[in-house]
Design an enzyme around this catalytic site. Structure first.
Site, short mmCIF file in Angstrom:
data_model
loop_
_atom_site.label_atom_id
_atom_site.label_comp_id
_atom_site.label_asym_id
_atom_site.label_seq_id
_atom_site.Cartn_x
_atom_site.Cartn_y
_atom_site.Cartn_z
N HIS A 137 0.67 -1.06 -0.08
CA HIS A 137 0.00 0.01 -0.02
C HIS A 137 0.82 1.33 0.04
O HIS A 137 0.19 2.35 -0.39
CB HIS A 137 -1.00 -0.06 1.33
CG HIS A 137 -2.26 0.92 0.93
ND1 HIS A 137 -2.48 1.76 0.28
CD2 HIS A 137 -3.49 0.54 1.45
CE1 HIS A 137 -3.59 2.23 0.03
NE2 HIS A 137 -4.23 1.51 0.92
N ALA A 138 1.99 0.86 0.37
CA ALA A 138 3.15 2.34 0.18
C ALA A 138 3.27 2.53 -1.17
O ALA A 138 3.70 3.79 -1.23
CB ALA A 138 4.34 2.00 0.97
#
Lengths: 587, 587
Positions: A137-138
């Site tokens: 998700h980064a």
């Protein structure tokens, strides 16, 4: 080295072995006519492994610097590691697929490498194959993931694409196609401003807006927020709010978009409101079955995109609205109205802010979440009950080198405090739901699929659009609704697998198998869009005709500017396809 | 709650996401004649999932108490999670199997559950299937793993076993079979004494022995240890001693046990010395190819079992000898002699201690390793260069419900400071090597398989047993050596796959494919043992004939004492098989 913005860094900092912070999901495809599965997938595998220049940050890994986290180029990407060829055991049903996806979604990405994996999965029935993707998700959010899917596919079944989704080439062609030459000089670079310090520095003007927003936010805590629901406030503790363990369960199902739209029109609500009401109804049933329905209503975190149209580069441009799910309300229409009111209040609050201010506001209001997580209190003081995330997907049927994309089933994150995540992607005429849950806290999560159907039927009854309910649940993103004579079979799938599993105890992870029409029955794309969404068909089909030529033009534009590369056979093929498309569009 | 002994707890405490602390490997089987793969594996899967009572600690998970780590019973074991059914993509070669095993060996076990996974893998060529198992080192050591394999299999292809390897039933029948009724009243309970405090409390007498041993150990550091090699002392820094990343690569190969034995007899060394010399020669070549051979010789940690014969219960009863691999010596015989001397000195040191004292000694000398690991200095101050672990496996051909066990390829642990682990299991007439390496530090690890063959050939040349070298490398644990006319084909496998992979870039992880004879050529068990080990055949075959009847008797003994269970069809089958075996033995 590029600094990682604060929201993205948060996903890295909060990651533990029990709570991986990657998103992804299953993309289902149907093989082109006449293609041999293993060879076709083998070609895709080699195509994916042939990428040499990557779009950011998919060729980079995370390093810890003195003042935070940074992306650093990985000079030795081992694509055999990232691109994997897997298979399902016989008989290759969705049950086996979901069991595999559950396992794959459980394990952490390797932090010493670019934070993504792609799994090509063979062995499905009915000439389908699956791609499970897993991205930190980064590195991506929901809207970013849709850009990625679009950039690797084409609306033209004939078009051959010889670059992978993470390649710089895919990115540039896609950008060219969407925005053309004019907007390119100033592509909004990696949004560093989402770093709090930068944001404060550049946004003195914003203070008043922010202070006002924070005041309204704070007022909600002492009961003066009107319809505004806020995190932590009156969030009941349920089995959804446990500390989660490492293993996941993933289930998926398609619902007919028209059914949801019909309800939303009849009841004057947004599609998203109806989707939230479906989730609310389903959660209510789920908790009632377990005799655990709390007095206070559940609250859902509903992510909203803060991304403007031209922004293809942000890794995370997401804000959050807290939706009051009104699970303690018996009447489905009242439930919908409460949800609607809380969503409106949340949107009003965000609307008072510019997108930069909103990003800063989100970071400020997330601080408590960061604190409770770090202190291990997230499950004792849950900020919300669950996440319901609605990601707008492609409206046109897409193809990957001739393989028809049948469905996009997202798999997202659960964390201490919320053991279930419901994410959906709209694709052509379907809403593809993917539910991820902690395998230990919520072992019966596959029942949610049934409950979603029941909740939608309940809303249809209220809206007076009921007949549709019995027709389309089983179409599974592959074409038109079934004929009305199927009306009596409301719950065919789960009923069947509830009785069957005496032998297969693995049923649990795969019970909620999206039912699909035999592939031979699937009609052509045109027939499908005509029947499934008769009103919008003309409006939709126009871009469908135009887009490929746009893409072809974009490719040509890129090709012209590109330094002279050797004309690989793939390239030649692409060029041919491109010119063919242009010609086709001119007809 | 049972306290976890110190050595086992160490494996839990040192575990990080980059350095999982599980062991396991691939067991290769051939389907019984006429069995349909998917159904056969489906039956095994259900059998494995039907376990209700577990032997310790396979039904327990780890909890942290006030004074250390404890095993606590898991009341809700989710066997669907632990027992997994997987498949290989076409064409189902060992290459694909090793690629999958590399991935599976990479991911952490879930700490909130019993620390094991079993993967049934279908899709292999030639009617083989594979079982990948993964067990935390806190729960098992090499010898324990062999007990497990033996307890789930039978020497009789006809015997049907309706319990899984982790069941209490398997444990009790196996214990009964091996030791009979006499020894049962005092089974050595979970060896709590391996806890340092307990050990010191109970072992005042040992101080003198220990002090002497520690003195000799210490003397080696200042060059007065004679041939005794000790950790850290003159251990060169090579690419083997890097900090490791999370991903693994696993390769495996079988070598003919007779070849190794012939060398050991001709050169008056132990089999283990010869195996270490093979590894030494292979590592020397590996480092020479990379132009990295260090001036000082590599040191290998060679685990030795501290377990006495009757001990089926210890999770970890392992000591370590540091072997001087003499990789800086050109002459292969001199290399062997140096290895031999250092192993003798290490064994002498251990022999001066009782097994309890040895355990304590090991813990004391491990303290520095614990410290360097915790301080993150393990790769700067490597205790040794690699681990070479030789686990004695079953001497009789085993069958799992009729499926012939063809090979036992172990996969063990790498850690900061040693990026490669070479473990082998002796099984019938083969030595099955499994090599695990950090995928980033040692990308070419599959070359070790070739280098091992070259090193063995080199030793055979010295020993004058060379002709065997060309005959048997390719038999891969499935029976007798190939006829001598194959003599010219020395390196058929790797040479072939070195040329082939232009298309398949995944070749790397699967290059070192153990070559196997087509299954139709595999002779019956009797023919096999007769041809492959002519000298030992009679001695070996005697227990082979007796053992099944012992097992049957053990089952009966257990059955008598067991509370009346319902006679499942499986049980009935087992009883029938048991009585049949008894009858057979009486003939």
């Amino acid at each position: 080295m590029r600094r990682i913005d604060l929201t993205s860094a948060g996903f890295l900092l909060l990651e533990k072995r029990e709570t991986p912070m990657h998103v992804g999901g299953i993309n289902l495809f149907t093989l082109p006519d006449g293609a041999a599965e293993h060879e076709f997938l083998g070609d895709l595998r080699e195509l994916l492994r042939s990428t040499t220049a990557f779009r950011k940050p998919f060729g980079e890994y995370v390093v810890t610097g003195k003042t935070g986290l940074y992306w650093e180029k990985d000079e030795h990407i081992d694509l055999d590691y990232h691109v994997r060829h897997s298979a399902l055991p016989a008989p290759g049903r969705y049950r086996e697929l979901f069991a595999l996806a559950s396992r794959l979604h459980t394990t952490l990405l390797d932090r010493t490498r670019p934070l993504w994996e792609l799994h090509l999965i063979e062995g499905l029935q009915n000439r389908q194959f699956a791609v499970y993707n897993k991205i930190h998700h980064a590195a991506i959010d929901g809207v970013g993931a849709m850009h990625l899917t679009r950039s690797m596919c084409s609306e033209d079944p004939e078009e051959r694409i010889d670059y992978g989704p993470f390649s710089l080439e895919a990115y540039e062609i896609y950008k060219e196609m969407r925005f053309g030459a004019r907007k390119k000089p100033v592509p909004p670079r990696q949004s560093e401003l989402r770093n709090v310090v930068d944001a404060i520095k550049h946004q003195y003007d914003s203070s008043m807006h922010l202070v006002t927003a924070m005041r309204r936010f704070g007022a909600a805590f002492i009961g003066r927020g009107g319809n505004l629901a806020v995190p932590w406030h009156n969030v009941p503790k349920t089995t959804l709010n446990t500390r989660v363990s490492g293993a996941r369960r993933f289930v998926a199902q398609s619902f007919d978009f028209q059914r949801v739209r019909a309800v939303s029109r009849a009841l004057d609500a947004t599609v998203n409101d109806v989707v939230l009401a479906m989730c609310s109804g389903a959660l209510r049933r789920y908790l009632l079955t377990r005799d655990e329905l709390p007095r206070h209503s559940l609250k859902a975190m509903a992510p909203v995109s803060l991304r403007d149209e031209t922004d293809l580069d942000s890794t995370n441009a997401v804000g959050f609205i807290t939706a009051d799910l009104a699970t303690n309300v018996y009447d489905p229409e009242k439930r919908l109205r409460t949800i609607q009111d809380s969503m409106r209040a949340g949107k009003d609050l965000l609307r008072s802010l510019s997108s930069r201010e909103a990003a800063l506001f989100m970071q400020l209001t997330q601080v408590p979440a960061l604190l409770t997580s770090v202190l291990g209190l997230a499950s004792r003081y849950p900020a919300f009950s669950t996440v319901v995330s609605n990601v707008p997907g492609p409206r046109e049927r897409l193809y990957w080198n001739g393989a028809r994309l049948d469905g996009i089933y997202p798999a997202s994150i659960v964390f201490d405090g919320f053991a279930m995540n419901i994410t959906m992607v709209s694709y052509v005429d379907k809403l593809d739901f993917g539910i991820v849950a902690c395998r230990r806290s919520l072992p019966q999560v596959q029942r949610m699929i049934d409950h979603l159907e029941e909740a939608l039927a309940e809303l249809e009854a209220v809206a007076g659009t009921a007949p549709a309910a019995t027709r389309s649940r089983t179409t599974q993103g592959r074409g038109p609704r079934r004929p009305a004579r199927q009306a009596s079979v409301i719950k065919p799938k789960l009923a069947a697998s509830d009785k069957a599993p005496a032998k297969s105890r693995s049923a649990a992870s795969g019970k909620a198998v999206p039912k699909k029409a035999p592939s031979k029955k699937a009609p052509s794309k045109k027939a499908s869009s005509k029947r499934a969404s008769p009103k919008n068909a003309p409006a939709k089909k126009a871009p469908s005709k135009k887009a490929p030529s746009k893409k072809a033009a974009a490719k040509k534009a890129i090709a012209k500017k590109a330094s002279p590369k050797k004309a690989t056979p793939g390239k030649a093929r692409r060029e041919r396809a491109a010119s063919k498309r242009s010609a086709g569009a001119g007809r």
